[in-house]
Design a protein around this motif. Sequence first.
Motif, PDB file in Angstrom:
ATOM      1  N   THR A  19      46.851   1.010  93.423  1.00  0.00           N
ATOM      2  CA  THR A  19      45.717   0.179  92.785  1.00  0.00           C
ATOM      3  C   THR A  19      45.274  -0.940  93.817  1.00  0.00           C
ATOM      4  OG1 THR A  19      47.616  -0.910  91.617  1.00  0.00           O
ATOM      5  CG2 THR A  19      46.531   1.057  90.587  1.00  0.00           C
ATOM      6  N   GLY A  20      46.424  -1.519  94.283  1.00  0.00           N
ATOM      7  CA  GLY A  20      46.052  -2.563  95.441  1.00  0.00           C
ATOM      8  C   GLY A  20      45.147  -2.408  96.467  1.00  0.00           C
ATOM      9  N   THR A  21      45.087  -1.186  96.943  1.00  0.00           N
ATOM     10  CA  THR A  21      44.466  -0.701  97.979  1.00  0.00           C
ATOM     11  C   THR A  21      42.915  -0.313  97.454  1.00  0.00           C
ATOM     12  OG1 THR A  21      45.215   1.580  98.129  1.00  0.00           O
ATOM     13  CG2 THR A  21      46.149  -0.140  99.629  1.00  0.00           C
ATOM     14  N   ASN A  22      42.775   0.262  96.321  1.00  0.00           N
ATOM     15  CA  ASN A  22      41.433   0.898  95.681  1.00  0.00           C
ATOM     16  C   ASN A  22      40.865  -0.206  95.148  1.00  0.00           C
ATOM     17  OD1 ASN A  22      41.172   3.822  95.859  1.00  0.00           O
ATOM     18  ND2 ASN A  22      43.493   3.742  95.648  1.00  0.00           N
ATOM     19  N   LEU A  23      41.176  -1.037  94.538  1.00  0.00           N
ATOM     20  CA  LEU A  23      40.511  -2.114  93.481  1.00  0.00           C
ATOM     21  C   LEU A  23      39.824  -3.167  94.022  1.00  0.00           C
ATOM     22  CD1 LEU A  23      42.637  -1.769  90.116  1.00  0.00           C
ATOM     23  CD2 LEU A  23      40.616  -0.576  90.972  1.00  0.00           C
ATOM     24  N   PRO A  24      40.598  -4.104  94.766  1.00  0.00           N
ATOM     25  CA  PRO A  24      40.175  -5.412  95.546  1.00  0.00           C
ATOM     26  C   PRO A  24      39.328  -5.199  96.504  1.00  0.00           C
ATOM     27  CG  PRO A  24      42.502  -5.591  95.020  1.00  0.00           C
ATOM     28  CD  PRO A  24      42.203  -4.370  94.780  1.00  0.00           C
ATOM     29  N   SER A  25      39.492  -3.675  97.218  1.00  0.00           N
ATOM     30  CA  SER A  25      38.660  -3.194  98.303  1.00  0.00           C
ATOM     31  C   SER A  25      36.987  -3.195  98.290  1.00  0.00           C
ATOM     32  CB  SER A  25      39.053  -2.184  98.940  1.00  0.00           C
ATOM     33  OG  SER A  25      39.208  -0.945  98.207  1.00  0.00           O
ATOM     34  N   VAL A  26      36.765  -3.221  96.855  1.00  0.00           N
ATOM     35  CA  VAL A  26      35.200  -3.001  96.550  1.00  0.00           C
ATOM     36  C   VAL A  26      34.497  -4.477  96.860  1.00  0.00           C
ATOM     37  CG1 VAL A  26      35.741  -1.747  94.743  1.00  0.00           C
ATOM     38  CG2 VAL A  26      35.336  -4.001  94.298  1.00  0.00           C
ATOM     39  N   ALA A  27      35.277  -5.542  97.437  1.00  0.00           N
ATOM     40  CA  ALA A  27      34.856  -6.583  97.960  1.00  0.00           C
ATOM     41  C   ALA A  27      33.599  -6.462  98.993  1.00  0.00           C
ATOM     42  CB  ALA A  27      35.891  -7.592  98.138  1.00  0.00           C
ATOM     43  N   THR A  51      34.398  -7.314  91.749  1.00  0.00           N
ATOM     44  CA  THR A  51      35.705  -7.513  92.645  1.00  0.00           C
ATOM     45  C   THR A  51      36.451  -8.445  91.898  1.00  0.00           C
ATOM     46  OG1 THR A  51      34.451  -7.538  94.742  1.00  0.00           O
ATOM     47  CG2 THR A  51      36.573  -8.553  94.994  1.00  0.00           C
ATOM     48  N   ILE A  52      35.896  -9.431  91.201  1.00  0.00           N
ATOM     49  CA  ILE A  52      36.593 -10.340  90.422  1.00  0.00           C
ATOM     50  C   ILE A  52      37.371  -9.589  89.395  1.00  0.00           C
ATOM     51  CG2 ILE A  52      36.502 -12.488  89.082  1.00  0.00           C
ATOM     52  CD1 ILE A  52      34.185 -13.388  90.868  1.00  0.00           C
ATOM     53  N   VAL A  53      36.507  -8.994  88.388  1.00  0.00           N
ATOM     54  CA  VAL A  53      37.049  -8.207  87.138  1.00  0.00           C
ATOM     55  C   VAL A  53      38.204  -7.291  87.421  1.00  0.00           C
ATOM     56  CG1 VAL A  53      36.567  -6.714  85.238  1.00  0.00           C
ATOM     57  CG2 VAL A  53      34.684  -8.578  85.885  1.00  0.00           C
ATOM     58  N   LEU A  54      37.817  -6.320  88.564  1.00  0.00           N
ATOM     59  CA  LEU A  54      38.779  -5.363  88.701  1.00  0.00           C
ATOM     60  C   LEU A  54      40.133  -5.773  89.143  1.00  0.00           C
ATOM     61  CD1 LEU A  54      36.405  -2.436  90.285  1.00  0.00           C
ATOM     62  CD2 LEU A  54      36.774  -3.076  87.876  1.00  0.00           C
ATOM     63  N   PRO A  82      42.761   0.390  81.699  1.00  0.00           N
ATOM     64  CA  PRO A  82      42.047  -1.048  81.301  1.00  0.00           C
ATOM     65  C   PRO A  82      40.970  -1.276  82.329  1.00  0.00           C
ATOM     66  CG  PRO A  82      44.362  -1.059  81.812  1.00  0.00           C
ATOM     67  CD  PRO A  82      44.237   0.350  82.009  1.00  0.00           C
ATOM     68  N   VAL A  83      41.504  -0.912  83.671  1.00  0.00           N
ATOM     69  CA  VAL A  83      40.607  -1.323  84.793  1.00  0.00           C
ATOM     70  C   VAL A  83      39.005  -0.638  84.886  1.00  0.00           C
ATOM     71  CG1 VAL A  83      39.902  -0.991  87.137  1.00  0.00           C
ATOM     72  CG2 VAL A  83      42.118  -2.059  86.575  1.00  0.00           C
ATOM     73  N   PHE A  84      39.120   0.928  84.354  1.00  0.00           N
ATOM     74  CA  PHE A  84      37.977   1.675  84.128  1.00  0.00           C
ATOM     75  C   PHE A  84      37.107   1.121  82.944  1.00  0.00           C
ATOM     76  CE2 PHE A  84      35.679   5.441  82.255  1.00  0.00           C
ATOM     77  CZ  PHE A  84      35.244   5.786  83.195  1.00  0.00           C
ATOM     78  N   ILE A  85      37.583   1.039  81.906  1.00  0.00           N
ATOM     79  CA  ILE A  85      37.010   0.326  80.772  1.00  0.00           C
ATOM     80  C   ILE A  85      36.363  -0.992  81.305  1.00  0.00           C
ATOM     81  CG2 ILE A  85      37.354  -0.506  78.462  1.00  0.00           C
ATOM     82  CD1 ILE A  85      39.582   1.228  77.881  1.00  0.00           C
ATOM     83  N   ALA A  86      37.049  -1.874  81.886  1.00  0.00           N
ATOM     84  CA  ALA A  86      36.567  -3.183  82.245  1.00  0.00           C
ATOM     85  C   ALA A  86      35.403  -3.102  83.199  1.00  0.00           C
ATOM     86  CB  ALA A  86      37.737  -4.177  83.058  1.00  0.00           C
ATOM     87  N   GLY A  87      35.561  -1.951  84.176  1.00  0.00           N
ATOM     88  CA  GLY A  87      34.451  -1.816  85.030  1.00  0.00           C
ATOM     89  C   GLY A  87      33.133  -1.536  84.117  1.00  0.00           C
ATOM     90  N   LEU A  88      33.172  -0.471  83.445  1.00  0.00           N
ATOM     91  CA  LEU A  88      32.143  -0.189  82.617  1.00  0.00           C
ATOM     92  C   LEU A  88      31.533  -1.320  81.875  1.00  0.00           C
ATOM     93  CD1 LEU A  88      32.976   3.329  81.565  1.00  0.00           C
ATOM     94  CD2 LEU A  88      31.789   2.925  83.271  1.00  0.00           C
ATOM     95  N   LEU A  89      32.358  -2.103  81.259  1.00  0.00           N
ATOM     96  CA  LEU A  89      31.904  -3.286  80.506  1.00  0.00           C
ATOM     97  C   LEU A  89      31.118  -4.316  81.486  1.00  0.00           C
ATOM     98  CD1 LEU A  89      34.975  -4.008  78.096  1.00  0.00           C
ATOM     99  CD2 LEU A  89      32.680  -3.115  77.346  1.00  0.00           C
ATOM    100  N   THR A  90      31.724  -4.393  82.931  1.00  0.00           N
ATOM    101  CA  THR A  90      31.034  -5.164  83.454  1.00  0.00           C
ATOM    102  C   THR A  90      29.674  -4.733  84.305  1.00  0.00           C
ATOM    103  OG1 THR A  90      33.329  -5.796  84.518  1.00  0.00           O
ATOM    104  CG2 THR A  90      31.438  -6.349  85.867  1.00  0.00           C
ATOM    105  N   CYS A  91      29.641  -3.239  84.302  1.00  0.00           N
ATOM    106  CA  CYS A  91      28.355  -2.824  84.601  1.00  0.00           C
ATOM    107  C   CYS A  91      27.262  -3.257  83.355  1.00  0.00           C
ATOM    108  CB  CYS A  91      28.503  -1.221  84.609  1.00  0.00           C
ATOM    109  SG  CYS A  91      27.054  -0.192  84.864  1.00  0.00           S
ATOM    110  N   ALA A  92      27.639  -2.852  82.082  1.00  0.00           N
ATOM    111  CA  ALA A  92      26.704  -3.075  80.975  1.00  0.00           C
ATOM    112  C   ALA A  92      26.213  -4.749  80.791  1.00  0.00           C
ATOM    113  CB  ALA A  92      27.200  -2.707  79.508  1.00  0.00           C
TER     114      ALA A  92
END
Length: 530
Positions: free
Chosen positions: A442-450, A485-488, A251-261
Amino acid sequence: MQQSFLNAFYKNFLGHSPEWYKTAIISFLVINPILFFFVSPYIAGWALVIEFIFTLAMALKCYPLQPGGLLAIEAVFIGMTSPNQVMHEIEANIEVLLLLIFMVAGIYFMKNLLLFLFTKIITKVRSKIMVSLLFCFASAFLSAFLDALTVIAVIISVAVGFYSVYHKVASGADANKEHDHTSDQNVAEFSREELQQFRAYLRNLLMHAGVGTALGGVCTIVGEPQNLIIGDQAGWDFVEFAIRMSPVTVPVFIAGLLTCALVEKLKWFSYGVELPTNVRQILIDFDVNETKNRNKMENVKLIMQGVIAVWLIVGLALHLAAVGLIGLTIIIFATSFTGITDESQIGHAFEEALPFTALLAVFFAVVAVIIDQQLFTPVINWVLTYEGNMQLVMFYLANGFLSMVSDNVFVGTVYITEVKAALVNGQITRDQFDLLAVAINTGTNLPSVATPNGQAAFLFLLTSALAPLIRLSYSRMVFMALPYTIVLTIVGMLAIASGTLESATQSYYDQGLIEHHYGKSTEMDGSDGH
């Protein structure tokens, strides 16, 4: 004479780092023994951890290896931990070190294939939204099997190449002569606005690619160094790791691509900048010329690199050998079949990975201090007072917050080590350990894009020669990463808090896709949680 010597010594200390930074590191080195011997070893240990995180957060002022290494050496010297404990930590994580040494170097010899791929995306696809999605998706896919640093390094190479091609034309320079693309002095006045737009366009693509490395990197055991540490502690192979992470990562991957678009479509957060028509034509002409001049040997090299890429994916998926050893086979195959036999050429491939490998060894020294001084035990015990999904959410958020300001490899290593110790001591069940391992990863990988502090790929981009050329600053990077950051972070947290992770994991057990690890040697192989 004495004053002159001291002044020279101070100037040499940490090189061109700011004066205040040098003073801070010296202060840390003076304070730590005082705290350890005269106040409390526990307080001294926490001071060391905070100081080390400070060196990671200030990586743009000075590479963390030197200041962090001095702090770690002092910690061993005064007795916070022992050389044997540090060696134990390094031995326990030898696969991670081999991953960084051999896999990153191996992928270096496949750069031509990756350059070819990203060049075609830019020159063949006209829709900006589609180009952005392809950059994000391609970076994610590659980062799931390769090293994120190498993927972003390739994309930087593509961007620098295109930037220099256009900059030469805009400056009116002779195509066959050397040109300094770092200076705008000779850029024609009518081309300056076009150049600014091209810079913004490249910033868009590089940020999408950077986030893509995080989207793909979280999915597999080889995506990020801490993934391998976590997977090794849990006893998971490549396939099991990917399956266990999927309730959160899909779901995070799908949300990331949707955010990109979405950000491209709505032109939010400085996205949505189109490639100027004139620039596109210049780049297309350049690509056509490169293709025309590519000889048979170079085409065969590309084909062989494609075959080697297939071997890499198959080798990882079937867990045919340790990840680092598969990386070593990539080096051997890629050099043998592409005509590289010179020692200096091979040695150059290791330059990218070895500084970070050395830094990771320092990480493990700090982890040894944390274990010996039991620094995280009260924190872990507090989080373990929560039950069910809330416990998972607390671990996810704690890892996420620390990874924003620190380095996600360090944070992931510390937390999985302490949770493994809790399993060994009977504080949690094996099932809960597996779920916590997913939350930590997942906690170390996702919010860390901030921030660039958390993701090595982001930091590598920020400190590259390209960043000043396209005007990509720290603050601009944080601003452009904000929607991701917010979405992921939210989507990842909802997947954990809603019970999706727990129910999906149970379903995987029932279907036989993964198995319980009860009674296996991976459950506990030492009194210290390793």
